[in-house]
Motif scaffolding. Sequence first.
Motif, PDB file in Angstrom:
ATOM      1  N   PRO A  32       0.836  -1.201   0.000  1.00  0.00           N
ATOM      2  CA  PRO A  32       0.000   0.000   0.000  1.00  0.00           C
ATOM      3  C   PRO A  32       0.870   1.250   0.000  1.00  0.00           C
ATOM      4  CG  PRO A  32      -0.434  -1.435   1.906  1.00  0.00           C
ATOM      5  CD  PRO A  32       0.882  -1.848   1.314  1.00  0.00           C
ATOM      6  N   THR A  33       0.327   2.323  -0.541  1.00  0.00           N
ATOM      7  CA  THR A  33       0.972   3.621  -0.371  1.00  0.00           C
ATOM      8  C   THR A  33       0.162   4.425   0.636  1.00  0.00           C
ATOM      9  OG1 THR A  33      -0.305   4.607  -2.175  1.00  0.00           O
ATOM     10  CG2 THR A  33       1.855   3.679  -2.722  1.00  0.00           C
ATOM     11  N   PRO A  34       0.834   5.274   1.454  1.00  0.00           N
ATOM     12  CA  PRO A  34       2.270   5.540   1.487  1.00  0.00           C
ATOM     13  C   PRO A  34       3.030   4.430   2.188  1.00  0.00           C
ATOM     14  CG  PRO A  34       1.185   6.777   3.237  1.00  0.00           C
ATOM     15  CD  PRO A  34       0.104   6.071   2.473  1.00  0.00           C
ATOM     16  N   PRO A  35       4.392   4.418   2.028  1.00  0.00           N
ATOM     17  CA  PRO A  35       5.230   5.323   1.228  1.00  0.00           C
ATOM     18  C   PRO A  35       5.592   4.691  -0.109  1.00  0.00           C
ATOM     19  CG  PRO A  35       6.608   4.095   2.721  1.00  0.00           C
ATOM     20  CD  PRO A  35       5.216   3.556   2.895  1.00  0.00           C
ATOM     21  N   ILE A  36       6.035   5.512  -1.036  1.00  0.00           N
ATOM     22  CA  ILE A  36       6.415   5.001  -2.353  1.00  0.00           C
ATOM     23  C   ILE A  36       7.791   4.350  -2.348  1.00  0.00           C
ATOM     24  CG2 ILE A  36       4.980   6.705  -3.539  1.00  0.00           C
ATOM     25  CD1 ILE A  36       7.520   8.278  -4.166  1.00  0.00           C
ATOM     26  N   THR A  37       8.593   4.633  -1.327  1.00  0.00           N
ATOM     27  CA  THR A  37       9.971   4.124  -1.318  1.00  0.00           C
ATOM     28  C   THR A  37      10.069   2.642  -0.960  1.00  0.00           C
ATOM     29  OG1 THR A  37      10.159   5.147   0.869  1.00  0.00           O
ATOM     30  CG2 THR A  37      11.132   6.323  -0.977  1.00  0.00           C
ATOM     31  N   PHE A  38       8.935   1.997  -0.677  1.00  0.00           N
ATOM     32  CA  PHE A  38       8.924   0.539  -0.552  1.00  0.00           C
ATOM     33  C   PHE A  38       9.133  -0.146  -1.900  1.00  0.00           C
ATOM     34  CE2 PHE A  38       6.085   0.258   3.477  1.00  0.00           C
ATOM     35  CZ  PHE A  38       7.205   0.356   4.278  1.00  0.00           C
ATOM     36  N   ALA A  39       9.048   0.618  -2.992  1.00  0.00           N
ATOM     37  CA  ALA A  39       9.103   0.018  -4.331  1.00  0.00           C
ATOM     38  C   ALA A  39      10.374  -0.795  -4.551  1.00  0.00           C
ATOM     39  CB  ALA A  39       8.977   1.105  -5.392  1.00  0.00           C
ATOM     40  N   ASP A  40      11.495  -0.342  -3.985  1.00  0.00           N
ATOM     41  CA  ASP A  40      12.747  -1.089  -4.148  1.00  0.00           C
ATOM     42  C   ASP A  40      12.641  -2.469  -3.492  1.00  0.00           C
ATOM     43  OD1 ASP A  40      13.920   0.970  -5.539  1.00  0.00           O
ATOM     44  OD2 ASP A  40      14.884   1.856  -3.781  1.00  0.00           O
ATOM     45  N   ALA A  41      12.026  -2.526  -2.316  1.00  0.00           N
ATOM     46  CA  ALA A  41      11.850  -3.807  -1.634  1.00  0.00           C
ATOM     47  C   ALA A  41      10.866  -4.687  -2.393  1.00  0.00           C
ATOM     48  CB  ALA A  41      11.363  -3.573  -0.207  1.00  0.00           C
ATOM     49  N   MET A  42       9.810  -4.087  -2.914  1.00  0.00           N
ATOM     50  CA  MET A  42       8.839  -4.839  -3.706  1.00  0.00           C
ATOM     51  C   MET A  42       9.506  -5.426  -4.949  1.00  0.00           C
ATOM     52  SD  MET A  42       5.033  -3.672  -5.030  1.00  0.00           S
ATOM     53  CE  MET A  42       5.556  -2.359  -6.140  1.00  0.00           C
ATOM     54  N   ASN A  43      10.345  -4.637  -5.592  1.00  0.00           N
ATOM     55  CA  ASN A  43      11.041  -5.098  -6.795  1.00  0.00           C
ATOM     56  C   ASN A  43      12.034  -6.205  -6.459  1.00  0.00           C
ATOM     57  OD1 ASN A  43      11.510  -4.911  -9.605  1.00  0.00           O
ATOM     58  ND2 ASN A  43      13.369  -3.734  -9.241  1.00  0.00           N
ATOM     59  N   PHE A  44      12.677  -6.108  -5.301  1.00  0.00           N
ATOM     60  CA  PHE A  44      13.624  -7.136  -4.861  1.00  0.00           C
ATOM     61  C   PHE A  44      12.917  -8.492  -4.724  1.00  0.00           C
ATOM     62  CE2 PHE A  44      15.055  -9.399  -0.976  1.00  0.00           C
ATOM     63  CZ  PHE A  44      16.234  -9.936  -1.481  1.00  0.00           C
ATOM     64  N   ILE A  45      11.777  -8.510  -4.050  1.00  0.00           N
ATOM     65  CA  ILE A  45      11.029  -9.766  -3.876  1.00  0.00           C
ATOM     66  C   ILE A  45      10.488 -10.262  -5.213  1.00  0.00           C
ATOM     67  CG2 ILE A  45       8.953 -10.781  -2.853  1.00  0.00           C
ATOM     68  CD1 ILE A  45      11.221 -10.443  -0.867  1.00  0.00           C
ATOM     69  N   LYS A  46      10.035  -9.347  -6.027  1.00  0.00           N
ATOM     70  CA  LYS A  46       9.494  -9.735  -7.335  1.00  0.00           C
ATOM     71  C   LYS A  46      10.548 -10.466  -8.167  1.00  0.00           C
ATOM     72  CE  LYS A  46       7.407  -7.814 -11.530  1.00  0.00           C
ATOM     73  NZ  LYS A  46       6.849  -6.632 -12.200  1.00  0.00           N
ATOM     74  N   LYS A  47      11.757  -9.922  -8.192  1.00  0.00           N
ATOM     75  CA  LYS A  47      12.827 -10.526  -8.998  1.00  0.00           C
ATOM     76  C   LYS A  47      13.380 -11.788  -8.350  1.00  0.00           C
ATOM     77  CE  LYS A  47      14.410  -6.396 -11.469  1.00  0.00           C
ATOM     78  NZ  LYS A  47      15.541  -5.469 -11.702  1.00  0.00           N
ATOM     79  N   ARG A  48      13.577 -11.744  -7.020  1.00  0.00           N
ATOM     80  CA  ARG A  48      14.162 -12.892  -6.336  1.00  0.00           C
ATOM     81  C   ARG A  48      13.272 -14.130  -6.419  1.00  0.00           C
ATOM     82  NH1 ARG A  48      14.530 -13.307   0.137  1.00  0.00           N
ATOM     83  NH2 ARG A  48      12.383 -14.001  -0.241  1.00  0.00           N
ATOM     84  N   ASP A  49      11.958 -13.919  -6.253  1.00  0.00           N
ATOM     85  CA  ASP A  49      11.040 -15.049  -6.129  1.00  0.00           C
ATOM     86  C   ASP A  49      10.136 -15.246  -7.340  1.00  0.00           C
ATOM     87  OD1 ASP A  49      12.159 -15.217  -3.634  1.00  0.00           O
ATOM     88  OD2 ASP A  49      10.422 -14.407  -2.566  1.00  0.00           O
TER      89      ASP A  49
END
Length: 398
Positions: free
Chosen positions: A104-121
Amino acid sequence: MNVLFLMIISPEIKRNPNLYTELMEEFREKGHKVYVAAIEEKKNGRQTRITEESGIKILHIRTGNMFNVNPIEKGLTTLSLGRLFKKGLKQYFKHIKFDLVMMPTPPITFADAMNFIKKRDNAKAYLILRDIFPQNARDIGLLKNEILFKYFRNKEKKMYRVADYIGCMSQGNIDYVLKHNPEVQGNKLELLPNWSRVETPIETEGSVDYKKKYGLEGKFVCIFGGNIGWPQELEFLLELAKSVRDRADIIFLIVGKGITKPKIEKIIADEAINNVIMKDFLPKEDYDGLVNQCDVGLINLDRRFTIPNIPSKTTGYFKASVPVLASVDASTDYGKVLENARAGLWSITGDLEQYKRNLLELADNPDRAKQMGINGRKYLEKYLTVKDAYNTVIKHFK
């Protein structure tokens, strides 16, 4: 599925449920394994750790302070979240393969963590868009530095790129995102209105008279509960209160905390606005009971907003069968939502005459007001349950 929620507030699933904890529980009840990564502010004095509540594992990641602090400290904490969350997820959830990550937003800076999980898994990423930042902060004067604005704007655009699906609160939100971000694929976006778990209303003899308990017996009570900050412009609510000083039956009750609360309290004291009562905190049972017995639920938005906000407290008013009195900016489609539900009256922040007319319409026509409250409850049961939200998300995995 293994489902990960990235959260700005550590969930208190039983003690302080909200729309996100309800969605977590809905996923769990449907047989999914639910995990949460959430902020643990350093002022709480606790280190990063894992807890478990109601079968949901919660990773509390120590960060800087985020709430009830000055904008600079809040900004620095926001900037650090992506890095700190990636570090925490790598260390504590390294053996878990996630199928879905929800942010959920806020905050938008979670996007890096979201992208990390998306790519890793090889997971799917679902963005629950509740807040359009940084434009909302610029609108109300909280983000004036152009370099910082562009930095956060790039983060926002990355967030849209990373997300496989984007759930928006209203059609106005969808239209806004597409207009200002033409590179975003339209088929990513869908309606995901604010939701609530709906229980059958229980009326029992001898139940607590919360109006009497808090000295509001015999009054027409208009309640505002939640954050008292820049986005709400409660100064304008005080203008409404002053305009109906001659109505001894009308009382405004403001419950909550926030960065602008001292300013609001000072205005009330300096101008002797004696029909406004402010309280820091009520026990949850008392607050929920009082909302159920109040006559109007208040929604307030700053007139300067250019982005469409849909305040989540609306579902709480609908759930309690309380009619809504809203004062909102000209950019939101909140008024359309309220009209579709036939659950209240709204006006533009700054139009005191219409605001007052709407208040008196509700105060002087109790049958109409009661029907609006009933309409809100019916609308919630038909369109805004947590099951509706779950089905909107899970359909992508069937």
